[in-house]
Design a protein around this motif. Structure first.
Motif, short mmCIF file in Angstrom:
data_model
loop_
_atom_site.label_atom_id
_atom_site.label_comp_id
_atom_site.label_asym_id
_atom_site.label_seq_id
_atom_site.Cartn_x
_atom_site.Cartn_y
_atom_site.Cartn_z
N TRP A 13 0.84 -1.20 0.00
CA TRP A 13 0.00 0.00 0.00
C TRP A 13 0.88 1.25 0.00
CZ3 TRP A 13 -1.03 3.43 4.39
CH2 TRP A 13 -1.94 4.44 4.07
N ARG A 43 -10.02 4.79 6.31
CA ARG A 43 -10.29 3.57 5.55
C ARG A 43 -9.19 2.54 5.75
NH1 ARG A 43 -10.41 5.80 1.06
NH2 ARG A 43 -8.37 5.21 0.28
N LYS A 44 -7.95 2.95 5.62
CA LYS A 44 -6.85 2.01 5.74
C LYS A 44 -6.66 1.53 7.18
CE LYS A 44 -5.04 0.64 2.59
NZ LYS A 44 -5.50 -0.44 1.71
N TYR A 46 -8.98 0.83 9.30
CA TYR A 46 -9.91 -0.30 9.46
C TYR A 46 -9.45 -1.50 8.63
CZ TYR A 46 -13.18 2.50 12.16
OH TYR A 46 -13.77 3.26 13.12
N ASP A 47 -8.89 -1.26 7.45
CA ASP A 47 -8.39 -2.36 6.63
C ASP A 47 -7.29 -3.13 7.37
OD1 ASP A 47 -10.07 -1.70 4.53
OD2 ASP A 47 -8.49 -0.76 3.31
N LYS A 53 -14.28 -6.63 8.04
CA LYS A 53 -15.12 -5.48 7.72
C LYS A 53 -16.43 -5.90 7.05
CE LYS A 53 -13.27 -2.20 5.49
NZ LYS A 53 -12.50 -1.42 4.52
N TYR A 106 -16.25 0.68 13.82
CA TYR A 106 -16.52 0.53 12.39
C TYR A 106 -18.02 0.44 12.11
CZ TYR A 106 -15.95 -0.71 7.52
OH TYR A 106 -16.02 -0.70 6.14
#
Length: 148
Positions: A13, A43-44, A46-47, A53, A106
């Protein structure tokens, strides 16, 4: 010269966001790049958090199905939550029970997003407020069909 710069690299990433600031740069342009960085980070985060998710998003979709953006609907969704029931559902998204607060966080973001609420300043809100603001669009040709 002033600037806003965000560079990140973790495994495969990579994210790079920057804005060079001069005397013509408007504060809303700085807000736009900062909100873009924030959206990427949230976003990342939580990724990379370790939760599943998809399970949390499915629960959020069930809770908000058929509901439109309104504060009464938001209140209805949250008042319908039974702590034990949701804890069990969210634990299914967690590799370990200690991840539960991440899944809860989340779920909150997913419910708000599903109902059309933005818990943080985002590009859509900025573009609505400042129509003259030119937000970068994703690279690629999304508007035309490829010729055969």
């Amino acid at each position: 010269m002033e600037e806003v710069v965000f560079n990140a690299k973790y495994k495969d990433w990579i994210a790079v966001k920057k804005l060079l600031i001069n005397e013509d740069t408007k504060p809303e342009e700085v807000a736009a790049v900062l909100s873009s960085i924030q959206a990427t980070l949230i976003r990342k985060a939580y990724d990379f958090s370790g939760i599943n998710k998809a399970i949390v998003e499915e629960l959020a979709q069930k809770l908000t199905a058929g509901k439109r953006k309104s504060y009464p609907n938001l209140a209805e969704v949250f008042s319908s939550m039974k702590p034990g029931e949701f804890k069990t559902a969210l634990l299914a998204a967690c590799p370990d029970p200690k991840y539960l607060p991440i899944a809860e966080s989340y779920l909150l973001c997913s419910v708000l997003s599903s109902l059309g609420f933005a818990p943080y300043l985002n590009s859509a809100t900025l573009m609505e407020t400042f129509p003259e603001l030119k937000m970068p669009k994703p690279k690629g040709n999304f508007g035309k069909k490829k010729k055969a």
